[in-house]
Design an enzyme around this catalytic site. Structure first.
Site, PDB file in Angstrom:
ATOM      1  N   ARG A 132     -47.915   1.950 -95.294  1.00 12.26           N
ATOM      2  CA  ARG A 132     -47.259   1.409 -96.486  1.00 12.26           C
ATOM      3  C   ARG A 132     -47.128   2.543 -97.500  1.00 12.26           C
ATOM      4  NH1 ARG A 132     -45.587  -2.117 -93.911  1.00 12.26           N
ATOM      5  NH2 ARG A 132     -45.925  -4.356 -94.089  1.00 12.26           N
TER       6      ARG A 132
ATOM      7  N   ASP B  89     -42.162   7.026 -93.282  1.00 10.06           N
ATOM      8  CA  ASP B  89     -41.285   5.900 -92.928  1.00 10.06           C
ATOM      9  C   ASP B  89     -41.335   4.840 -94.020  1.00 10.06           C
ATOM     10  OD1 ASP B  89     -39.562   4.451 -91.075  1.00 10.06           O
ATOM     11  OD2 ASP B  89     -41.236   3.055 -90.880  1.00 10.06           O
TER      12      ASP B  89
ATOM     13  N   GLU C 244     -39.781   1.735-102.291  1.00 11.99           N
ATOM     14  CA  GLU C 244     -38.695   1.480-101.339  1.00 11.99           C
ATOM     15  C   GLU C 244     -37.996   0.133-101.535  1.00 11.99           C
ATOM     16  OE1 GLU C 244     -41.134   1.496 -97.665  1.00 11.99           O
ATOM     17  OE2 GLU C 244     -40.439  -0.559 -97.339  1.00 11.99           O
TER      18      GLU C 244
ATOM     19  N   HIS D 245     -38.070   2.884 -93.354  1.00 14.91           N
ATOM     20  CA  HIS D 245     -38.891   1.780 -92.824  1.00 14.91           C
ATOM     21  C   HIS D 245     -38.290   1.246 -91.520  1.00 14.91           C
ATOM     22  CE1 HIS D 245     -42.211  -1.042 -94.350  1.00 14.91           C
ATOM     23  NE2 HIS D 245     -42.151  -1.127 -93.037  1.00 14.91           N
TER      24      HIS D 245
HETATM   25  P1  NAD Z   1     -54.454  -3.932 -87.688  1.00 11.18           P
HETATM   26  O1  NAD Z   1     -54.977  -5.005 -88.576  1.00 11.18           O
HETATM   27  O2  NAD Z   1     -54.486  -4.112 -86.207  1.00 11.18           O
HETATM   28  O3  NAD Z   1     -55.252  -2.566 -87.995  1.00 11.18           O
HETATM   29  C1  NAD Z   1     -55.534  -2.111 -89.287  1.00 11.18           C
HETATM   30  C2  NAD Z   1     -56.804  -1.282 -89.201  1.00 11.18           C
HETATM   31  O4  NAD Z   1     -57.027  -0.697 -90.477  1.00 11.18           O
HETATM   32  C3  NAD Z   1     -58.048  -2.131 -88.868  1.00 11.18           C
HETATM   33  O5  NAD Z   1     -58.761  -1.546 -87.789  1.00 11.18           O
HETATM   34  C4  NAD Z   1     -58.869  -2.080 -90.160  1.00 11.18           C
HETATM   35  O6  NAD Z   1     -60.273  -2.093 -89.930  1.00 11.18           O
HETATM   36  C5  NAD Z   1     -58.416  -0.734 -90.733  1.00 11.18           C
HETATM   37  N1  NAD Z   1     -58.723  -0.591 -92.143  1.00 11.18           N
HETATM   38  C6  NAD Z   1     -58.869  -1.554 -93.084  1.00 11.18           C
HETATM   39  N2  NAD Z   1     -59.222  -0.992 -94.256  1.00 11.18           N
HETATM   40  C7  NAD Z   1     -59.287   0.336 -94.035  1.00 11.18           C
HETATM   41  C8  NAD Z   1     -59.603   1.455 -94.858  1.00 11.18           C
HETATM   42  N3  NAD Z   1     -59.970   1.285 -96.143  1.00 11.18           N
HETATM   43  N4  NAD Z   1     -59.548   2.674 -94.317  1.00 11.18           N
HETATM   44  C9  NAD Z   1     -59.226   2.856 -93.017  1.00 11.18           C
HETATM   45  N5  NAD Z   1     -58.920   1.849 -92.187  1.00 11.18           N
HETATM   46  C10 NAD Z   1     -58.943   0.600 -92.695  1.00 11.18           C
HETATM   47  O7  NAD Z   1     -52.994  -3.618 -88.213  1.00 11.18           O
HETATM   48  P2  NAD Z   1     -51.829  -2.866 -87.426  1.00 11.18           P
HETATM   49  O8  NAD Z   1     -51.006  -3.858 -86.704  1.00 11.18           O
HETATM   50  O9  NAD Z   1     -52.396  -1.711 -86.703  1.00 11.18           O
HETATM   51  O10 NAD Z   1     -50.928  -2.368 -88.659  1.00 11.18           O
HETATM   52  C11 NAD Z   1     -51.412  -1.397 -89.587  1.00 11.18           C
HETATM   53  C12 NAD Z   1     -50.462  -1.310 -90.766  1.00 11.18           C
HETATM   54  O11 NAD Z   1     -49.228  -0.735 -90.336  1.00 11.18           O
HETATM   55  C13 NAD Z   1     -50.047  -2.682 -91.356  1.00 11.18           C
HETATM   56  O12 NAD Z   1     -51.001  -3.155 -92.290  1.00 11.18           O
HETATM   57  C14 NAD Z   1     -48.733  -2.371 -92.000  1.00 11.18           C
HETATM   58  O13 NAD Z   1     -48.960  -2.015 -93.360  1.00 11.18           O
HETATM   59  C15 NAD Z   1     -48.214  -1.143 -91.247  1.00 11.18           C
HETATM   60  N6  NAD Z   1     -46.986  -1.450 -90.472  1.00 11.18           N
HETATM   61  C16 NAD Z   1     -45.890  -0.679 -90.664  1.00 11.18           C
HETATM   62  C17 NAD Z   1     -44.709  -0.938 -89.962  1.00 11.18           C
HETATM   63  C18 NAD Z   1     -43.464  -0.095 -90.119  1.00 11.18           C
HETATM   64  O14 NAD Z   1     -42.380  -0.505 -89.658  1.00 11.18           O
HETATM   65  N7  NAD Z   1     -43.523   1.074 -90.742  1.00 11.18           N
HETATM   66  C19 NAD Z   1     -44.684  -1.997 -89.050  1.00 11.18           C
HETATM   67  C20 NAD Z   1     -45.849  -2.753 -88.854  1.00 11.18           C
HETATM   68  C21 NAD Z   1     -46.987  -2.472 -89.573  1.00 11.18           C
END
Ligand code: NAD
Length: 329
Positions: free
Chosen positions: A234, A258, A263, A295
């Site tokens: 994000r 990304d 944005e 994105h």
């Molecule tokens: P997920 O919930 O499977 O994994 C997130 C991980 O982050 C978890 O293991 C959690 O323990 C960890 N976490 C939480 N707080 C943290 C911190 N302070 N420091 C480090 N790690 C921490 O989620 P995911 O499916 O892997 O997605 C991750 C992120 O990717 C989403 O929250 C979203 O913001 C982003 N995303 C971006 C796109 C895109 O198109 N660019 C698409 C999907 C998701």
């Protein structure tokens, strides 16, 4: 049952129309972004289907609830843009798509790494212009490099697997270490240690109060000179103006974004005829070692199909009195 899809693009329309949906539902595809000024379009729609840059703050939720909306069905995994306590108070249920294709996002992060490292964006323009010189295009081997993965959930783990395949050494930071990532010989470290040791840092954690501006002037100082930073998480995970200073000083050698903190009013639209009003983004786009994508990490056929299927399934379950993939405050 009327379902309005805010911020919906043509590529989403196709995947939603192809997916099975509950009988008696009407899908209203609305290209405009949900905000206070557009919330009235949802009048009479029991379900509002929203994407990542839609505004789901308390005033917007109040307007939606007053118009008869009962369910907010997010087409995203991230839900940092929803005021969950306000939704609960208004009796609005919120559901999401927890995983549609972690591979889509992980592979995009790798695409940014390879493009930046091997200067593919510059080579593409150069050869099309008849310039076949190689100066300024020197990259580095990925094998043996230390790659820091911040957030090792579904996407971070998929990313770690790919980078492990390149022969990289994996460093990881996550409050909840993932055994699958440990099995790749990743070393879990404190964030500061990871930043000090990694040549490439990729952000895959959610945006929360704890992770907002995780990368800031202080943490940037800890990074290796010339390191590469990739953010497909994000925008607000990084303090963007601080990145400009770090790029100017050379502390940051490569930057692949990304996502961008500002944005919401820019991405997903063709603004090529308009002067870019955002001076921070405009400055970022002047660096040859920076790539910004709008994105698009999620944008694969597989992910779009999964988003549509899970979203409509979430709605069908809610209509049948069963809640799935609900988010609560
Ligand atoms: P997920 O919930 O499977 O994994 C997130 C991980 O982050 C978890 O293991 C959690 O323990 C960890 N976490 C939480 N707080 C943290 C911190 N302070 N420091 C480090 N790690 C921490 O989620 P995911 O499916 O892997 O997605 C991750 C992120 O990717 C989403 O929250 C979203 O913001 C982003 N995303 C971006 C796109 C895109 O198109 N660019 C698409 C999907 C998701």
């Amino acid at each position: 049952m009327r379902i309005i899809l805010f911020s919906s693009q043509t590529y989403e329309r196709d995947s939603f129309l192809a997916a099975p949906r509950p009988a008696g539902t009407a899908l209203l595809f609305q290209p405009v972004r949900l905000e206070l000024e557009t919330a009235a379009l949802a009048q009479g729609c029991a379900v509002v289907c929203a994407f990542i840059n839609d505004d789901l703050s308390a005033p917007v939720l109040e307007r939606l609830a007053a118009g008869g909306t009962r369910l907010i069905a997010l087409r995203s995994a991230g839900y940092n843009h929803v005021d969950l306590p306000a939704a609960q108070q208004l009796g609005l249920t919120v559901v999401r798509v927890p995983a549609y294709s972690p591979h889509a996002v992980a592979e995009h992060a790798v695409a940014l790494i390879l493009t930046l490292n091997r200067c593919l964006h510059r080579a593409y323009n150069r050869t099309r212009d008849g310039d076949f010189s190689l100066h300024g295009l020197t990259g580095f081997d990925l094998v043996g490099k230390c790659v820091g993965v911040v957030g090792t959930g579904q996407i971070g783990a998929a990313f770690a697997r790919i980078m492990s395949g390149f022969g990289c050494q994996l460093l990881a930071y996550d409050p909840y270490p993932n055994p699958e990532v440990v099995a790749l010989d990743a070393r879990y470290l404190a964030l500061d240690e990871l930043l000090e040791q990694a040549q490439i840092v990729s952000l895959h954690c959610p945006l929360t109060p704890a992770t907002r501006h995780l990368i800031n002037p202080t943490t940037l100082q800890r990074m290796q000179p010339g390191a590469m930073l990739i953010n497909t998480g994000r925008g607000a995970l990084v303090d963007t103006p601080a990145l400009i200073d770090a790029l100017k000083s050379g502390r940051l050698g490569y930057l692949g974004l990304d996502v961008y903190e500002e944005e919401a009013t820019l991405f997903f639209e063709d603004r090529s005829d308009l002067p870019l009003q955002d001076d921070v983004l405009a400055r970022l786009l002047t660096f040859p070692n920076v790539i910004v994508t709008a994105h698009q990490a999620f944008l694969t056929c597989e992910a779009l199909a999964a988003i549509a299927t899970t979203t409509l399934d979430n709605i069908a379950a809610w209509a049948a009195g069963r809640l799935q993939n609900q988010i609560e405050p």
